[in-house]
Design a protein around this motif. Structure first.
Motif, short mmCIF file in Angstrom:
data_model
loop_
_atom_site.label_atom_id
_atom_site.label_comp_id
_atom_site.label_asym_id
_atom_site.label_seq_id
_atom_site.Cartn_x
_atom_site.Cartn_y
_atom_site.Cartn_z
N SER A 114 0.83 -1.21 0.00
CA SER A 114 0.00 0.00 0.00
C SER A 114 0.85 1.25 0.00
O SER A 114 1.97 1.24 0.51
CB SER A 114 -0.90 0.01 1.24
N GLY A 115 0.29 2.31 -0.57
CA GLY A 115 0.87 3.63 -0.36
C GLY A 115 0.62 4.01 1.08
O GLY A 115 -0.28 3.47 1.72
N PRO A 120 1.59 5.68 9.34
CA PRO A 120 2.06 4.30 9.09
C PRO A 120 1.20 3.28 9.81
O PRO A 120 0.86 2.24 9.24
CB PRO A 120 3.48 4.32 9.63
N ASP A 121 0.79 3.58 11.05
CA ASP A 121 -0.04 2.64 11.80
C ASP A 121 -1.38 2.41 11.11
O ASP A 121 -1.85 1.28 11.00
CB ASP A 121 -0.30 3.16 13.22
N TYR A 122 -2.00 3.51 10.67
CA TYR A 122 -3.30 3.38 10.02
C TYR A 122 -3.17 2.48 8.78
O TYR A 122 -3.98 1.58 8.55
CB TYR A 122 -3.82 4.76 9.62
N THR A 123 -2.13 2.73 7.98
CA THR A 123 -1.94 1.96 6.76
C THR A 123 -1.72 0.48 7.07
O THR A 123 -2.34 -0.41 6.46
CB THR A 123 -0.72 2.51 5.98
N MET A 124 -0.86 0.23 8.04
CA MET A 124 -0.55 -1.16 8.41
C MET A 124 -1.80 -1.86 8.92
O MET A 124 -2.05 -3.04 8.61
CB MET A 124 0.54 -1.15 9.50
N GLU A 125 -2.61 -1.12 9.66
CA GLU A 125 -3.83 -1.71 10.20
C GLU A 125 -4.77 -2.16 9.08
O GLU A 125 -5.37 -3.24 9.15
CB GLU A 125 -4.50 -0.64 11.07
N GLN A 126 -4.87 -1.33 8.05
CA GLN A 126 -5.72 -1.69 6.91
C GLN A 126 -5.21 -2.96 6.22
O GLN A 126 -5.99 -3.84 5.85
CB GLN A 126 -5.75 -0.54 5.88
N ILE A 127 -3.90 -3.04 6.05
CA ILE A 127 -3.30 -4.21 5.40
C ILE A 127 -3.60 -5.46 6.23
O ILE A 127 -4.02 -6.50 5.70
CB ILE A 127 -1.77 -4.01 5.25
#
Lengths: 415, 463
Positions: A114-115, A120-127
């Motif tokens: 992901s972009g 970073p936490d929010y993105t990682m959580e989505q993944i």
């Protein structure tokens, strides 16, 4: 943003993911869906379900969750200053796509990256949410590869390792200077810190599995990384050193090389060139020499041109090494060690193992060797058999025309 | 002659039973005729072998594993080949482990071919969805090279346990109900046709994941031979993907070339300078004091490329500050060029010299060193994007064009570089220092100035 169809979103988010070289689905623990409610199996060896005209295989559904990104890395099509069209998948959309593709036997699983959006936490959580939904809600037993975000919280990364077969973080560029210039928002320290943490989590997971069979698997197919070739000034020697360090320090399964290739709406500071595909190929060959042919990184580096630090493009690094250290040849196929047999240009690992097995039965003659290899002609100058002994290896100019198809490329490296 | 009738092309157990029975009696391979299906053995007045000896014979597991797959090969001689190999290894068990043995080699080739076919079926088989709800099932059509469909069934059962599916092939079909696997007769391709909307999404994915800048159709064909294409929906896209690839790549390069570097240019050239400090692309960094990088505005219209730093440049870390630099400055002044407005750099960024006593004597950079350093010059050009490049001396010409050209005859003319930039060639100012007679030096200097002037004058027709 106007409403995009699923196929349109997929086109955007797969297009943006194609610069990631990894698509492997190997190394997973064996599992199947016989005793479950879900779907999927892994056999340890990956399966490539299709090949694209760029010669690369398609094993996984390789997509981004979103191609929006707060970072501005020059080599990346998704950087914040790029004018590329943006799109974003919902968690359910990716889950459904993965299952739909899997049911039709198009893929072995999912590679999700992901972009970086919000934090970073929010993105990682989505993944992680995607992987969790696949594993827990749908009992998906296929392959999952997650790209982790260097600065994400430790517990999120741990969760990623629980659900994924493989995790990866890209080092992006082989030199610190290159990274500073082309990826100003990233830092080598943070990337390597994340890799080190990941390594200890994988080690701990393996340890726990040894003691309790019920301990959860943690990224059983290990971690990998990728570096871009040709966008900074790194020499092949520096790249080989860097890769060796990464393998060693972080116990990586694979280091992928990605020849920097022109991208739509590219940053103007990048080389205006076709991707150095042959260079990438030679680096992969050098990687194989280390992983499967028992060469040390020092030896591979010695195959490079001493002036430029680059591996030759017109011959493979194994042949380059043999020509540079020709005092090691010819090698007697009836007596040499496995290590020396592996150094004969033109002999692969399989052929070497066949030679070892065959010579336990009888002394090998040239026609025996011919049956075990694909091209006898190529290896003739380098071997001794019962009925064959080459004259001493001639100088490079005399030998090369017999070994390579296009000796005229030599001129590039003449000095 | 004895005739053995096997139930099916892939009847391994039948072959195994018969082979064991024949082998205990040491019946030679050429006296056995292997047949498949319900053909009576007396067609040519031969006897069907009914003897059923169950005396145990010992063969290695490796042979069983080898023959279990090799027997699926379409070669009609496979039964006989395997039986002959069995007889052989009963007497010479070690020959099985000799890969150079002709007989073993031949059977292994069958084995390899079958394994590849099994793998390709797992890879290239495509299910289509049919029906809905309770009636939902998945149907695939596959044309294997060998008799592998039944042997490959377990793989698909384990992977797709909770789906109902059918795999149809010209050699027979298998059906999974969700709990049991059944077999059916050979099928027709059109029985597996259907309109599955996911196919269009898959094709969109296939087209998008392809990178046109890396076109390598041969590598694709090696792994995905054309014979598999007709049953894979995505392969219909390949011709147009290949045809459009070069155009797409050119478009991307074109777009990049015309895009302005913008406000980050100065910062970028600074970062590049910083990166160059630790350059190890050739061994010249070792003896040299430091990297001497280019200088000047990041958006200069003119870029001037010299040979390499000299002794004074190496100490100062700046370009053209030594004796040749003074000639250079004088010439720029005479030609009416403001040095502060041009980007000045060298083809090679480290000082190459030979030590004579305490003196460091300039040495000419070799082609390898020029080639190694070219990367930096290319990057500088990519960022500065000058309208005009002036190459001073043979080394600069080589760095810009990749070719060797005699400066004497090429000077004073313009040429076009690979990316379309105009370049002019002139001598290197250090050449003027080497001329002994003042008159000669005077003449050469005026000519050098004239070259610079002509180069700058040529820019008017660029704008």
């Amino acid at each position: 943003m106007p409403h995009l169809s699923l196929a349109e979103k997929l086109s955007i988010l797969a297009d943006a993911a194609k610069y990631d070289a990894s698509c492997a689905s190997s190394g997973a623990k064996q599992r199947n869906s016989r005793d479950g409610k879900g779907i999927g199996s892994t056999s340890g060896n990956g399966i490539c379900h299709a090949y694209a005209p760029d010669g690369r295989c398609i094993s996984l559904l390789k997509v981004l969750l979103t191609n929006s990104c707060t970072f501005d890395c020059h080599y990346c099509i998704n950087r914040s200053s790029s004018n590329v069209r943006r799109a974003r998948f919902t968690v359910d959309e990716i889950v459904d796509l993965t299952l739909d593709f899997y049911r039709r036997n198009y893929i072995e699983g999912l590679f999700l990256s992901s972009g970086i959006i919000n934090t970073p936490d929010y993105t990682m959580e989505q993944i992680v949410r995607v992987a969790k939904a696949l594993r827990e809600d749908h009992d998906f037993r296929g392959y999952i590869h997650l790209k982790t975000i260097p600065d994400a919280a430790a517990d999120l990364v741990t969760q990623a390792g629980r659900y994924a077969d493989r995790v990866s973080i890209n080092v992006e560029l082989p030199t610190t200077g290159g990274l500073r210039r082309l990826a100003p928002d990233k830092s080598e320290k943070r990337i390597e810190g994340a890799m080190a943490k990941m390594r200890s989590a994988i080690d701990e997971g393996r340890d726990a599995r040894k003691r309790y069979r019920s301990a959860p698997n943690f990224a059983p197919a290990g971690q990998s990384t990728q570096m871009i070739i040709g966008a900074d000034a790194a020499t092949d020697r520096e790249i080989v050193s860097r890769a060796a360090m990464l393998y060693d320090r972080f116990d990586l399964r694979r280091v992928y090389y990605s020849a920097f290739s022109p991208i739509p709406d590219a940053s103007a500071v990048l080389p205006l060139k076709r991707p150095p595909l042959m260079r990438e190929h030679r680096l992969y060959q050098s990687d194989w020499l280390i992983r499967f042919y028992q060469y040390s990184p020092q030896e591979v580096k010695a195959a490079a041109d001493p002036d430029t630090g680059m591996l030759p493009l017109h011959i493979d690094p194994k042949l380059a090494w043999a020509l540079r250290f020709r005092e090691n040849f010819p090698v007697d196929v009836n007596h040499a060690s496995r290590r020396m047999l592996l150094r004969i240009p033109g002999l692969g690992v399989k052929a070497v193992d066949s030679i070892l097995a065959a010579r336990r039965c009888h002394k090998l003659r040239l026609d025996d060797v011919a049956r075990l290899t694909t091209s006898l002609k190529k290896i003739l100058p380098f071997i001794i058999a019962v009925d064959w002994k080459p004259v001493a290896l001639g100088d490079r100019e005399n030998l090369l025309p017999h070994l390579v198809a296009k000796p005229n490329q030599l001129e590039l490296f003449a000095s | 002659m004895r005739v053995i009738c096997l139930d099916a092309e892939d009847d391994f157990e039948g072959w195994r039973r018969a082979a064991r029975s024949l082998a205990t009696r040491r019946v030679p391979a050429h006296e056995v005729l292997w047949r498949v299906g319900d053909q009576s053995g007396d067609l040519f007045g031969r006897t069907v072998d009914e003897a059923n000896s169950t005396a145990p014979i010992a063969v290695s597991r490796d042979f069983l594993a080898l023959s279990r797959l090799a027997i699926l090969h379409r070669d009609p001689e496979r039964f006989s080949l395997l039986y002959a190999l069995l007889l052989r290894i009963l007497d010479e068990p070690y020959s099985l482990h000799n890969p150079a043995d002709r007989q073993v080699r031949r059977v292994e080739a069958l084995h390899r071919s079958v394994r590849r076919d099994i793998h390709k079926m797992r890879a290239f088989l495509r299910f289509r969805e049919a029906g809905e709800g309770e009636m939902r099932r998945f149907v695939a059509w596959f044309e294997p090279e060998h008799h592998i469909v039944r042997a490959n069934g377990a793989f698909f059962v384990e992977r797709f346990t909770n789906m109902r599916w059918s795999i149809l092939s010209p050699k027979g079909s298998i059906h999974w109900s969700g709990s049991t696997l059944s077999e059916g007769p050979a099928a027709q391709r059109n029985e597996a046709m259907g309109d599955d909307p996911v196919e269009a999404v898959w094709k969109a994915y296939y087209a998008a994941i392809f990178n046109p800048a890396r076109l390598m159709p041969d590598a694709m064909l090696k792994e995905m031979p054309k014979k598999y294409w007709k049953n894979m929906p995505e392969t219909a896209l390949i011709p147009s993907m290949i045809a459009g690839a070069r155009e797409r790549e050119r478009g991307m390069l074109e777009e990049t070339r015309t895009a302005p570097v913008g406000k980050h240019g100065a910062e970028t050239i600074e970062r590049l300078r910083e990166e160059a400090r630790s350059c190890r692309r050739c061994p010249l960094w070792r003896p040299a004091t430091q990297t001497v990088f280019g200088e000047g505005p990041h958006d200069a219209k003119i870029m001037i490329v010299g040979e390499q730093p000299g002794d004074q440049e190496d100490r100062a870390g700046k370009v053209f500050v030594g004796p040749a630099g003074r000639v250079f400055d004088r010439a720029l002044l005479a030609a009416g060029i403001d040095r502060a407005g041009v980007y000045v750099t060298n083809a090679v960024k480290h000082f190459k010299f030979e030590l004579r006593g305490k003196r460091r004597i300039h040495a000419r950079p070799g082609a390898g060193e020029i080639e190694a350093c070219r990367w930096w010059v290319d990057q500088e050009r990519a960022i500065v994007r000058p309208k005009l490049v002036i190459a001073m001396g043979a080394t600069a010409v080589r760095a810009l064009t990749g070719r060797t050209m005699p400066v004497g005859s090429a000077r004073g003319k313009s040429l076009t570089l690979g990316d379309g930039t105009r370049a002019w060639i002139t001598v290197h100012p250090s050449y003027l220092l080497r001329l002994s007679s003042p008159a000669e030096a005077e003449g050469a200097f005026s000519q050098y100035v004239a070259d610079l002037r002509a180069a700058v004058a040529s820019m008017t027709d660029i704008d």
